[in-house]
Write a protein that holds these residues in place. Structure first.
Motif, mmCIF file in Angstrom:
data_model
loop_
_atom_site.group_PDB
_atom_site.id
_atom_site.type_symbol
_atom_site.label_atom_id
_atom_site.label_comp_id
_atom_site.label_asym_id
_atom_site.label_seq_id
_atom_site.Cartn_x
_atom_site.Cartn_y
_atom_site.Cartn_z
ATOM 1 N N THR A 35 1.005 -0.945 0.045
ATOM 2 C CA THR A 35 -0.037 -0.019 0.063
ATOM 3 C C THR A 35 0.750 1.403 -0.186
ATOM 4 O O THR A 35 0.294 2.457 -0.897
ATOM 5 N N ILE A 38 3.010 1.163 -3.490
ATOM 6 C CA ILE A 38 1.724 1.807 -4.175
ATOM 7 C C ILE A 38 1.296 3.664 -4.538
ATOM 8 O O ILE A 38 0.769 4.052 -4.972
ATOM 9 N N ARG A 43 4.006 2.230 -9.068
ATOM 10 C CA ARG A 43 3.518 1.443 -10.377
ATOM 11 C C ARG A 43 4.389 1.935 -11.516
ATOM 12 O O ARG A 43 4.903 1.564 -12.467
ATOM 13 N N MET B 1 -3.928 7.469 -2.723
ATOM 14 C CA MET B 1 -3.948 6.879 -3.315
ATOM 15 C C MET B 1 -5.261 7.667 -4.121
ATOM 16 O O MET B 1 -5.710 8.619 -4.452
ATOM 17 N N GLU B 3 -6.155 6.738 -8.281
ATOM 18 C CA GLU B 3 -6.760 6.703 -8.916
ATOM 19 C C GLU B 3 -6.993 4.785 -8.766
ATOM 20 O O GLU B 3 -6.557 4.574 -7.820
ATOM 21 N N SER B 5 -7.682 2.213 -9.416
ATOM 22 C CA SER B 5 -6.644 0.952 -9.929
ATOM 23 C C SER B 5 -5.049 0.810 -9.128
ATOM 24 O O SER B 5 -5.149 -0.161 -9.600
ATOM 25 N N LEU B 6 -5.141 1.925 -9.013
ATOM 26 C CA LEU B 6 -4.430 1.363 -7.524
ATOM 27 C C LEU B 6 -4.509 0.824 -6.504
ATOM 28 O O LEU B 6 -4.087 0.279 -5.806
ATOM 29 N N LEU B 9 -4.768 -2.646 -7.401
ATOM 30 C CA LEU B 9 -3.316 -3.253 -7.597
ATOM 31 C C LEU B 9 -3.415 -3.637 -5.925
ATOM 32 O O LEU B 9 -2.596 -4.667 -5.806
ATOM 33 N N ASP B 10 -3.384 -2.792 -5.259
ATOM 34 C CA ASP B 10 -2.968 -2.952 -3.698
ATOM 35 C C ASP B 10 -3.885 -4.229 -3.032
ATOM 36 O O ASP B 10 -3.400 -5.178 -2.455
ATOM 37 N N LEU B 69 -3.524 -0.373 5.989
ATOM 38 C CA LEU B 69 -4.136 0.487 4.947
ATOM 39 C C LEU B 69 -5.518 -0.032 3.445
ATOM 40 O O LEU B 69 -6.298 0.762 2.992
ATOM 41 N N GLY B 70 -5.202 -0.895 3.200
ATOM 42 C CA GLY B 70 -5.830 -1.185 1.883
ATOM 43 C C GLY B 70 -6.542 -1.280 2.217
ATOM 44 O O GLY B 70 -7.363 -0.277 1.068
ATOM 45 N N LEU B 73 -8.383 2.180 3.025
ATOM 46 C CA LEU B 73 -8.521 3.097 1.861
ATOM 47 C C LEU B 73 -9.153 2.847 0.448
ATOM 48 O O LEU B 73 -10.362 3.805 0.219
ATOM 49 N N GLY B 115 -8.265 5.763 -13.711
ATOM 50 C CA GLY B 115 -6.777 6.005 -14.164
ATOM 51 C C GLY B 115 -5.880 4.934 -14.581
ATOM 52 O O GLY B 115 -6.675 3.729 -15.688
ATOM 53 N N ASP B 116 -4.770 4.333 -14.970
ATOM 54 C CA ASP B 116 -4.305 3.205 -15.597
ATOM 55 C C ASP B 116 -4.123 1.291 -15.261
ATOM 56 O O ASP B 116 -3.554 0.780 -15.152
#
Lengths: 124, 182
Positions: A35, A38, A43, B1, B3, B5-6, B9-10, B69-70, B73, B115-116
């Motif tokens: 976390t 990122i 990324r 964060m 985006e 998409s982040l 990912l997380d 925190l994943g 958030l 986002g990406d």
């Protein structure tokens, strides 16, 4: 249009190459992708290393992998470079541009970019 | 964060850590602008106690640090649009797994951009090339999808999905699907 047939063609091309590549990489680049990493921008850093290693034709020599949180979240994005027989190098507060520079100077040229290492950062 | 998409990912990495063999990630946006993110895995699942505390930032299963925190958030990202986060999990043998459903009002000014997402999917696959991922992103006007199982059938067992050449193909494959929308 990209198709699965095209993927089959890539496979044909790669089969001989992959056999050669087994176990030869001597440099390992590890990007912190928890976390904290990122959120700090890991990324694009990871992408920059993967692209840089590809474009510089270093894929036989260098592998780029991901890891979790290594406990120094305040320095993210953090990247560690492991090389056989040498001390680990820890780069901190990276971005895509610095990553490209590390590919060029360190991974390709063999010279550690001291100014981006954790040692140099802590002195400031 | 910055985006969604982040966040994806997380949070999807939790499924990998749970020992999943298949991780399904889908984005579904309806005509009114509500987007549903679903991440489903067949990993080991969570206990009731863990599930209750999972969006508490000061609860984590890690032993090295006290903060996780994943999911908090991601929950914040949904709620600031007026949406919500729901998680179901089972540890029952043979049918264990976790499903996370996050709802976003994309018309809200507080909705983060996706986002990406292409980088996110490629990085997830490159990070765990041995497990299967299914990704889809569907709106009323287009449909994007990628299933690693299909790629594996073409590639056979010898070539890793993390190989740079395969990663490059994957990225372009997704990019084309996104840009060829009607």
């Amino acid at each position: 249009m990209k198709s699965l047939a095209e993927l089959a063609a890539i496979r044909e091309k790669m089969q001989s190459k992959v056999a050669l590549r087994e176990g030869e990489a001597s440099l390992r680049v590890v990007v912190g992708m928890a976390t904290c990493g990122i959120a700090a921008g890991a990324r694009p850093v990871l992408n920059a290393f993967v692209d840089g290693v590809n474009n510089a034709n270093l894929t036989d020599k260098v592998t780029v992998t991901q890891t979790g949180c290594i406990g120094i979240c305040q320095y993210e994005p953090v990247v560690e470079v492991f090389e056989e027989g040498k001390d680990k190098v820890t780069y901190v507060k990276l971005d895509a541009q610095k990553a490209a520079e590390i590919v060029e100077k360190h991974l390709k040229g063999g010279n550690v970019v001291t100014e981006y290492t954790i040692g140099a950062y802590k002195k400031d | 964060m910055k985006e969604l998409s982040l966040n994806i990912l997380d949070v999807a990495k939790n499924s990998v850590t749970a020992g999943a063999s298949l991780v399904q990630i889908s984005l579904l946006t309806d005509a009114s602008g509500w987007m549903t993110l679903t991440i489903a895995d067949d990993g080991c699942g969570m206990s009731k106690e863990t599930l209750q505390n999972v969006t508490d930032p000061f609860y984590t299963t890690r032993t090295t640090r006290k903060v996780g925190l994943g999911l908090p958030l991601l929950k914040l990202a949904t709620e600031q649009t007026g949406g919500s986060l729901h998680i179901e999990s089972s540890q029952e043998q043979g049918s264990s797994g976790t499903t996370l459903v996050a709802r976003f009002d994309t018309t809200s000014i507080d909705c983060m951009p996706v986002g990406d997402i292409i980088s996110t999917i490629c990085i997830l696959i490159a990070g765990s090339p041995e497990i299967d991922f299914e990704f889809s992103d569907v709106t009323p006007t287009r449909e994007v999808s990628l299933k690693t199982k299909e790629l594996r059938e073409v590639l056979g067992g010898e070539i890793s999905l993390a190989e740079p050449e395969i990663q490059g193909w994957m990225r372009e494959y997704l990019q084309e699907q996104y840009t060829s929308e009607a």
